[in-house]
Write a protein that holds these residues in place. Sequence first.
Motif, PDB file in Angstrom:
ATOM      1  N   ASN A  75      31.803  54.516  -0.573  1.00 16.33           N
ATOM      2  CA  ASN A  75      32.049  55.024   0.654  1.00 16.33           C
ATOM      3  C   ASN A  75      33.035  56.211   0.461  1.00 16.33           C
ATOM      4  OD1 ASN A  75      32.731  55.478   3.308  1.00 16.33           O
ATOM      5  ND2 ASN A  75      33.128  53.460   3.971  1.00 16.33           N
ATOM      6  N   VAL A  76      32.709  57.270   0.533  1.00 12.99           N
ATOM      7  CA  VAL A  76      33.735  58.471   0.159  1.00 12.99           C
ATOM      8  C   VAL A  76      34.434  59.075   1.493  1.00 12.99           C
ATOM      9  CG1 VAL A  76      32.625  58.842  -1.806  1.00 12.99           C
ATOM     10  CG2 VAL A  76      31.871  60.164   0.057  1.00 12.99           C
ATOM     11  N   GLY A  77      34.116  58.256   2.740  1.00  9.68           N
ATOM     12  CA  GLY A  77      34.573  58.513   4.043  1.00  9.68           C
ATOM     13  C   GLY A  77      35.653  57.841   4.461  1.00  9.68           C
ATOM     14  N   ASP A  78      36.225  57.893   5.499  1.00  9.57           N
ATOM     15  CA  ASP A  78      37.447  57.238   5.889  1.00  9.57           C
ATOM     16  C   ASP A  78      37.074  56.306   6.995  1.00  9.57           C
ATOM     17  OD1 ASP A  78      36.756  58.770   8.013  1.00  9.57           O
ATOM     18  OD2 ASP A  78      38.280  60.290   7.729  1.00  9.57           O
ATOM     19  N   LYS A  79      36.016  55.583   7.164  1.00  6.40           N
ATOM     20  CA  LYS A  79      35.643  54.568   8.193  1.00  6.40           C
ATOM     21  C   LYS A  79      34.620  53.667   7.309  1.00  6.40           C
ATOM     22  CE  LYS A  79      37.729  55.931  12.071  1.00  6.40           C
ATOM     23  NZ  LYS A  79      38.850  55.077  12.587  1.00  6.40           N
ATOM     24  N   PRO A  80      34.695  52.503   7.880  1.00  2.51           N
ATOM     25  CA  PRO A  80      33.740  51.390   7.098  1.00  2.51           C
ATOM     26  C   PRO A  80      32.281  51.823   7.316  1.00  2.51           C
ATOM     27  CG  PRO A  80      35.387  50.236   8.255  1.00  2.51           C
ATOM     28  CD  PRO A  80      35.511  51.665   8.625  1.00  2.51           C
ATOM     29  N   VAL A  81      31.551  51.679   6.397  1.00  5.09           N
ATOM     30  CA  VAL A  81      29.886  51.934   6.580  1.00  5.09           C
ATOM     31  C   VAL A  81      29.347  50.480   6.407  1.00  5.09           C
ATOM     32  CG1 VAL A  81      27.950  53.171   5.667  1.00  5.09           C
ATOM     33  CG2 VAL A  81      30.095  54.273   5.666  1.00  5.09           C
ATOM     34  N   VAL A  82      28.218  50.306   7.340  1.00  4.39           N
ATOM     35  CA  VAL A  82      27.596  48.935   7.345  1.00  4.39           C
ATOM     36  C   VAL A  82      26.183  49.426   6.969  1.00  4.39           C
ATOM     37  CG1 VAL A  82      26.508  47.186   8.443  1.00  4.39           C
ATOM     38  CG2 VAL A  82      28.764  47.752   8.835  1.00  4.39           C
ATOM     39  N   ILE A  83      25.577  49.248   5.961  1.00  2.87           N
ATOM     40  CA  ILE A  83      24.055  49.201   5.648  1.00  2.87           C
ATOM     41  C   ILE A  83      23.186  48.449   6.605  1.00  2.87           C
ATOM     42  CG2 ILE A  83      22.193  49.220   3.756  1.00  2.87           C
ATOM     43  CD1 ILE A  83      24.444  49.503   1.984  1.00  2.87           C
ATOM     44  N   ALA A  84      22.410  49.004   7.520  1.00  2.00           N
ATOM     45  CA  ALA A  84      21.501  47.989   8.439  1.00  2.00           C
ATOM     46  C   ALA A  84      20.391  47.937   8.025  1.00  2.00           C
ATOM     47  CB  ALA A  84      21.518  48.769   9.834  1.00  2.00           C
ATOM     48  N   GLN A  85      19.806  48.574   7.079  1.00  2.00           N
ATOM     49  CA  GLN A  85      18.521  48.362   6.588  1.00  2.00           C
ATOM     50  C   GLN A  85      18.093  49.094   5.408  1.00  2.00           C
ATOM     51  OE1 GLN A  85      15.272  49.325   9.493  1.00  2.00           O
ATOM     52  NE2 GLN A  85      13.717  48.080   8.301  1.00  2.00           N
ATOM     53  N   VAL A  86      17.334  48.384   4.452  1.00  3.17           N
ATOM     54  CA  VAL A  86      16.734  49.247   3.228  1.00  3.17           C
ATOM     55  C   VAL A  86      15.394  48.828   3.283  1.00  3.17           C
ATOM     56  CG1 VAL A  86      16.778  49.155   0.837  1.00  3.17           C
ATOM     57  CG2 VAL A  86      19.007  48.934   1.972  1.00  3.17           C
TER      58      VAL A  86
END
Length: 260
Positions: free
Chosen positions: A52-63
């Motif tokens: 995660n190179v951004g500044d907010k958390p990331v949630v992977i919802a689906q693969v």
Amino acid sequence: MNRKFYFLTFLSLLLAGFSAQAQGELKFEKETHDFGTFAEGMIASYEFVVKNVGDKPVVIAQVQPSCGCTTPEWTKDPIMPGKTGVIKAMYNSNGRPGPFHKSISVISNAATPQAVIFIKGEVGPKDLKTSYTPEQKANSPRLAVGTTSHSFGKLEKGQKAVAKFTIKNTGRQDLVVQGVKSNCNCVTYKVSEPALKPGQQATLELTYIPTMLKEQNEVVTIVSNDIVMPDLKLTLKANVVESLAQKNMLREGNQPVPFR
């Protein structure tokens, strides 16, 4: 009216720009993994590392893989800014000879909500050793290991234990560990390096969760792109006993236990 309209349009675009900046963003270490050629019947797996190179958390919802031959696993917890997660792709080659190239869609709440990664390779005959020339065998990667067995001693049934082996590529091309096989289906693996250059060493971790009691000798086959010895066998030994938690539950079930 026109000035007000242009001002509001400019302001909305400006705010949208700020909003877009304050988002998580996923960046993959590599977007395509090539398994090379491996024998039909094995399940080849690879872990894509994503940051995660951004500044907010990331949630992977689906693969979502492009076919049922690929099974994904992924980090379910939020990936915090600066942290990494994994997406594991497992390709079942049984009954699928020949080359393959599969896509896997990753859907999340990142600034780019959908990313695509790829796996490819070629499924060869079940006995690969008979289909290569002497020159190909001479130039092959070679998987070498210092010791071929590990004893855990006493383990509880269902207890997770990790054995570490030092492996080395003594061949002439990059070595890739492509999967593991065991009769109990209770062993998974992880390699500290995705590909070993000639002469390079790495740590192979085998995670063992015993399902049977008494003395166990689990033979684990390490599958790689070493065409001379594609199936290296390691042995995990353990004296498996009933778990203490189950014993306590049985003991409490046989006799009345006062309230605490």
